[in-house]
Scaffold this motif. Structure first.
Motif, PDB file in Angstrom:
ATOM      1  N   GLU A 222      -1.205   2.195  13.931  1.00 55.21           N
ATOM      2  CA  GLU A 222      -2.564   2.157  13.394  1.00 55.21           C
ATOM      3  C   GLU A 222      -2.620   3.337  12.372  1.00 55.21           C
ATOM      4  O   GLU A 222      -3.244   3.185  11.349  1.00 55.21           O
TER       5      GLU A 222
ATOM      6  N   GLU B 109      -3.686   3.258   8.323  1.00 56.56           N
ATOM      7  CA  GLU B 109      -4.677   4.247   7.917  1.00 56.56           C
ATOM      8  C   GLU B 109      -4.562   4.865   6.587  1.00 56.56           C
ATOM      9  O   GLU B 109      -5.143   4.985   5.700  1.00 56.56           O
ATOM     10  N   ASP B 110      -3.177   5.522   7.023  1.00 57.35           N
ATOM     11  CA  ASP B 110      -2.961   6.609   5.860  1.00 57.35           C
ATOM     12  C   ASP B 110      -2.706   6.016   4.401  1.00 57.35           C
ATOM     13  O   ASP B 110      -2.777   6.328   3.274  1.00 57.35           O
TER      14      ASP B 110
ATOM     15  N   GLU C  59      -3.716   2.932   3.559  1.00 54.81           N
ATOM     16  CA  GLU C  59      -5.048   2.532   3.022  1.00 54.81           C
ATOM     17  C   GLU C  59      -5.664   3.729   2.246  1.00 54.81           C
ATOM     18  O   GLU C  59      -5.902   3.472   1.264  1.00 54.81           O
ATOM     19  N   ARG C  60      -5.507   4.755   2.868  1.00 51.02           N
ATOM     20  CA  ARG C  60      -6.251   5.670   2.172  1.00 51.02           C
ATOM     21  C   ARG C  60      -5.370   6.270   0.659  1.00 51.02           C
ATOM     22  O   ARG C  60      -6.109   6.577  -0.224  1.00 51.02           O
TER      23      ARG C  60
END
Length: 777
Positions: free
Chosen positions: A549, A553-554, A556-557
């Motif tokens: 996960e 997140e990274d 998408e950032r």
């Protein structure tokens, strides 16, 4: 010394004024140490860059550190502890031993790893690539590297951050043992420490050197490890300390010698005290002038200035030696003033031309010297006589001076001797095997040769940049500079492959262009696509999909990040190298490519020639020699103008061509003889020899003027002889002490002026005075 009310009041006011000048100087004066002040103002971008690199470039800030005296494993542990301690120091911008530490990357840069890593240039972040990487990570976890990788696995299973960190490591990697740098033999652990202060800032470099010395003591005490370090900053501190130490020692010896000489010559403490007043006035006036006009004054300017101000000691000596019972001190000062004023004016004119030399250090020296000598001359003329007692020893009555004068008058004066001296000096200059001028600034350093060899050996082991060759790219802005570096990178890699260079470094290795970052950003998958690819990639591996996960997140950032800029990277501890390799100058940007292990200069030159008009290969050695040559030409022109003005002043004062010839001939011949002697001794001349030649010429002019002034009055002849004997003895003592210095600069000045004092005294006596036989005829 007079004890009248007016004399005591004048003495009080004089001392009060000196105290006021002392306070002003203490408040205003800042002593600088940047040797670039003694280089001419740059006229080209390359010369400007050269001066910046000498004092502030990446190579000049680097300290190389070696640890030895223990087993390699112990040295590696000591290396890690040293890095941790120095990274906390405010005096260092970067400390590294080659160990890759993912924890050192700031959190705000972690998501940029996909924009910085070249991975997405070659492959997509899809299920196939992720599956291969996860299989490799499963094997890594079973190895000793598992403990190192496990905290990062869920966030960075493809090790993009590690790839970025490795890309930021030097291209020419030193030997590695226990994951830190070692020398080729494995006997020394090696580190690099980059100071915050510029190389020629000894005050700030000293605190960094003190910090390293403290660590060396700690390592020796706790680990039994010997630590040595080297670099331009350490050498700068060493030069400053040696210069200050020798100046203090030589200054103390000269002061004691001067006091003893004056006591022997005049037999009165009051005479010594009185003679010190014009000298103190000269020094403080010079300091006040440069403080007001320049603010920051180079330490060398002060050292030279006080040496040259020593000429002012001659002025009160002339007054003391010419004193006699039939004339008051005020009348004596009035009698000798035309001769003394001519000498003061001529010396001031010679140094005044330095104001137009284009060299800030010399302009400061001119200001200091002219202000000081003018004040010394005026105080000797108008203030000192008022303080002197009306009675005193008359050296015109001296029997031994009379005997000595007569013997000197009987010395032979063959015309052919002068011709032979001129021919011999010219022959020495023309036939000398070494060049007449020394353009290599490195030969002026007082740093011991063995330390320079040690420094070069450590830098070679570490593969630090070659300080001689730099590729310079002139760009409109940082983005264009990065584009040009990207275009040149393939050719640079070819130079490495051809073994023309061992490695290179430039800002493009740390930060890709904005276009390249956008291309990589566009290749990052959508969240749903990446989630499906991760789910597919974990099959046949020991990992669960939900573990990654943080990776989702990274990524998408990273898809929505603003493009990383030079300014952001500069604010990071990882951007130190970029800060050194990409600089802004007004509305232009300069990008540097540094090289290590340059083996084929011709190939490097061909590469630069083909790279484009905005790319220049800077040979710092040749550029510095060209800069020194231009400086020398300017100074020689300044001296030519000074010679013309000096001759004009002497002509105006003496009015007759025969008298002008007798006064100028000793000075001119002495200058030629000094150059010939230096050339015959194998000494190439530097800027500091030129400064010393001007000082020697000023002394020669002073001697000739007073010998010529003595005319045929026997009493005046003895007084003049006494004055010039004391002047020449005091000057010779001071500069003979300087000639014993281990510092090349001080030794050059001391030797040159010492030769000038002897030659000028002898030639002034022989050429300005007719022989006894001439008197008879």
């Amino acid at each position: 010394m007079k004890l009248t009310r007016f004399a005591l009041l004048l003495l009080f006011l004089w001392i009060a004024l000196l105290a006021g000048l002392t306070w002003f100087v203490q408040q205003q004066l800042q002593i600088g140490t940047d040797l670039r002040l003694f280089l001419p103002s740059p006229t080209t971008p390359e010369q400007q860059l050269l001066l910046e690199e000498i004092g502030e470039g990446p190579a000049s800030r680097v300290m190389v550190i070696a640890l030895e005296g223990a087993t390699p494993e112990q040295l590696a542990d000591s290396s890690r502890s040293l890095v941790e301690r120095l990274q906390e120091s405010p005096y260092f911008r970067l400390v590294t031993n080659g160990e890759v530490s993912l924890d050192s990357v700031p959190d705000d840069l972690l998501s940029y790893r996909y924009l910085l890593s070249p991975t997405l240039d070659e492959r997509a972040l899809d299920a196939k690539y992720l599956h291969a990487e996860l299989q490799a990570r499963a094997q890594d976890l079973a190895s000793p590297a598992g403990a190192f990788l496990e905290p990062w696995l869920s966030r960075d299973p493809t090790l993009e951050l590690l790839k970025v960190m490795q890309r930021w490591q030097p291209m020419q990697e030193p030997n590695r043992l226990f994951d830190v740098w070692f020398d080729a033999k494995g006997e020394q652990a090696l580190l690099l420490a980059q100071t915050r202060a510029a190389a020629f800032d000894p005050d700030q470099q000293r605190v960094a050197v003190d910090a390293l010395n403290a660590e060396a003591e700690r390592l020796a005490r706790e680990d039994g490890v010997k630590m040595t370090f080297s670099g331009a900053g350490k050498f700068s501190v060493m030069m400053e300390e040696r210069t200050r130490g020798e100046a203090q020692q030589l200054g103390t010896a000269a002061t004691i010698g001067m006091i003893v000489l004056l006591l022997i010559a005049y037999r009165r403490i009051g005479s010594v005290v009185l003679s010190a007043l014009p000298l103190a006035s000269a020094g403080l006036a010079g300091l006040a002038a440069v403080s007001a006009l320049f603010g920051t004054v180079h330490g060398i300017t002060l050292a030279f200035g006080f040496t040259l101000i020593g000429v002012a000691q001659d002025y009160p000596i002339h007054l003391l030696s010419h004193r006699h019972a039939t004339r008051t001190p005020v009348e004596v000062a009035r009698d000798i003033w035309p001769t003394l004023a001519t000498g003061v004016a001529s010396t001031c004119i010679a140094y005044l031309t330095f104001l137009f030399s284009g060299v800030v250090g010399l302009a400061q020296l001119a200001c200091f010297t002219v202000a000081g000598l003018a004040v010394a001359g005026l105080t000797t003329r108008y203030a000192l006589p008022v303080l002197m007692a009306p009675t005193g020893r008359d050296f015109g009555d001296s029997v031994w001076l009379d005997r000595l004068w007569r013997r000197m008058e009987r010395l032979p004066r063959p015309v052919w001797a002068g011709a032979v001296a001129i021919v011999a000096a010219l022959a020495a200059i023309v036939l000398a095997p070494q060049p007449m001028w020394e353009s290599d600034l490195s030969k002026l350093t007082p740093v011991p040769k063995e330390l320079l060899i040690q420094d070069q050996a450590l830098r070679s082991e570490l593969g630090t940049p070659d300080v001689r060759y730099l590729l310079v790219i002139d760009a409109a802005d940082a983005e264009y500079a990065l584009q040009r570096l990207e275009q040149l990178d393939e050719s640079l890699q070819a130079l490495v492959a051809e073994d023309a260079i061992a490695g290179y470094d430039h800002a493009g290795r740390y930060l890709p262009t904005a276009e390249k970052q956008r291309q990589r950003q566009a290749r990052l998958p959508e969240p749903a696509t990446l989630r499906a690819d991760v789910a597919a990639a974990v099959r046949d591996t020991p990992f669960r999909p939900d573990v990654f996960e943080p990776l989702l997140e990274d990524v998408e950032r990273a898809r929505h990040l603003r493009i990383l800029t030079i300014e952001q990277l500069r604010d990071s501890p990882l951007g130190v190298s970029v800060d050194m390799l990409l600089t802004q100058h007004g509305d232009r940007t300069t990008a540097l490519v540094t090289f290590s292990g340059v083996r084929n200069v011709a190939a490097l030159q061909r590469f630069a020639a083909a790279a484009g008009a905005d790319v220049t290969l800077l040979d710092t050695k040749n550029a510095s020699e060209t800069l020194v040559t231009h400086q020398r030409v300017k100074i020689l022109w300044s001296l030519a103008v000074a010679a013309v003005l000096l001759a004009a002043v002497v002509t105006f004062s003496l009015r007759r061509a025969s008298r002008v010839y007798r006064v100028l001939a000793p000075m001119a011949l002495t200058t030629l003889l000094i150059i010939g002697i230096l050339q015959a001794a194998g000494v190439s001349m530097t800027l500091f020899h030129l400064i010393a030649l001007i000082l020697a010429a000023g002394l020669g002019l002073d001697y000739a003027l007073f010998f010529e002034h003595a005319a045929d009055d026997p009493m005046e002849q003895r007084r003049t002889l006494h004055a010039l004997l004391v002047c020449s003895a005091s000057t010779l003592m001071v500069f003979a002490l300087l000639a014993t210095s281990t510092l090349p600069v001080l030794r050059a000045i001391g030797l040159t002026v010492s030769l000038g004092v002897v030659s000028n005294f002898v030639l002034a006596l022989l050429l300005t005075r007719p022989s006894a036989a001439t008197h008879v005829t």
